[in-house]
Design an enzyme around this catalytic site. Sequence first.
Site, PDB file in Angstrom:
ATOM      1  N   GLY A   1      -0.575  -5.102   0.992  1.00  0.00           N
ATOM      2  CA  GLY A   1      -1.820  -4.981   0.245  1.00  0.00           C
ATOM      3  C   GLY A   1      -1.782  -5.681  -1.099  1.00  0.00           C
ATOM      4  O   GLY A   1      -2.822  -6.084  -1.624  1.00  0.00           O
TER       5      GLY A   1
ATOM      6  N   ALA B   1       0.848  -1.187   0.000  1.00  0.00           N
ATOM      7  CA  ALA B   1       0.000   0.000   0.000  1.00  0.00           C
ATOM      8  C   ALA B   1       0.887   1.241   0.000  1.00  0.00           C
ATOM      9  O   ALA B   1       2.075   1.176   0.311  1.00  0.00           O
ATOM     10  CB  ALA B   1      -0.908   0.000   1.224  1.00  0.00           C
TER      11      ALA B   1
ATOM     12  N   GLU C   1       3.545  -6.070   7.387  1.00  0.00           N
ATOM     13  CA  GLU C   1       2.957  -4.930   8.092  1.00  0.00           C
ATOM     14  C   GLU C   1       3.474  -4.737   9.515  1.00  0.00           C
ATOM     15  O   GLU C   1       3.568  -3.602   9.997  1.00  0.00           O
ATOM     16  CB  GLU C   1       1.429  -5.055   8.110  1.00  0.00           C
ATOM     17  CG  GLU C   1       0.749  -4.726   6.798  1.00  0.00           C
ATOM     18  CD  GLU C   1       0.658  -5.899   5.830  1.00  0.00           C
ATOM     19  OE1 GLU C   1      -0.067  -5.808   4.839  1.00  0.00           O
ATOM     20  OE2 GLU C   1       1.336  -6.928   6.086  1.00  0.00           O
TER      21      GLU C   1
ATOM     22  N   GLU D   1      -2.558  -9.237  -0.332  1.00  0.00           N
ATOM     23  CA  GLU D   1      -3.972  -9.269   0.047  1.00  0.00           C
ATOM     24  C   GLU D   1      -4.867  -9.176  -1.187  1.00  0.00           C
ATOM     25  O   GLU D   1      -5.893  -9.851  -1.265  1.00  0.00           O
ATOM     26  CB  GLU D   1      -4.268  -8.130   1.024  1.00  0.00           C
ATOM     27  CG  GLU D   1      -3.644  -8.367   2.396  1.00  0.00           C
ATOM     28  CD  GLU D   1      -3.812  -7.194   3.333  1.00  0.00           C
ATOM     29  OE1 GLU D   1      -4.370  -7.388   4.432  1.00  0.00           O
ATOM     30  OE2 GLU D   1      -3.400  -6.069   2.972  1.00  0.00           O
TER      31      GLU D   1
END
Length: 258
Positions: A110, A64, A133, A113
């Site tokens: 992300g 991200a 993360e 994900e």
Amino acid sequence: MENILIEKQDNLAIVTINRPTKLNALNKATIEELHNAFNDLNNDSSTKVIILTGSGEKAFVAGADISEFAHFSVSEGEQLAAKGQELLFDFVQNLPTPVIAAVNGFALGGGLELAMSCHFRIASTNAKMGLPEVTLGVIPGYGGTQRLAQLIGKGRAMELIMTANMIDAETAKSYGLVNHVVPQEELLDLAKSIATRISNNSSVAIAKAIESINANYEDGVNGFQTEIKNFGASFGTEDFKEGTTAFLEKRKAIFTGK
């Protein structure tokens, strides 16, 4: 669309996340563009399968865009995760049109994900995957803690998330995280080959299969009952009539997706 590219080839659509200078990192604008693209393609009856990949040779999605949320409050962080899951990650998982992730490099945070939200994944030999993360003092917020455990098991998911380690493509394949591993130059060809085989089948039946499989992972939902309901519903479709008739007549079925 500033951050993604869409290419149509017969019944297939290739969606490419195109932020190569940022290693295709997900920001708010890209998430919204992806939502709109998936929604439009799903509503286009000529699109039978969607392939999702990243531009360049380095990254599928490297994570991200941290600069967007580095100074968020608790409530802003919770809203970020909730909106992102609703707009893209849950949306893709439950899309009636099959989505194949062609992981062509780094799929981190992300990015992994997003790949896990797709209906299944194939990877290039140079792919690296992980959820780092905790090195930022946060946890995966776009469904990573849930989908990784579902796909590779609780113990392996716990280790990967807590250590923030990356795994290579062959390890990901051995874990069941990806289905196939091929050299990068063969990745899209393989994705297209699988997508073509899917597109030859009944799209209405495939949509019901996606719903039924996903039901097994929803709290309070009996996946077997969902399967029974969708099995019965299949008998009322034109594709069921065509498929069974073609079988009995010993010819290839021509499905209309109705």
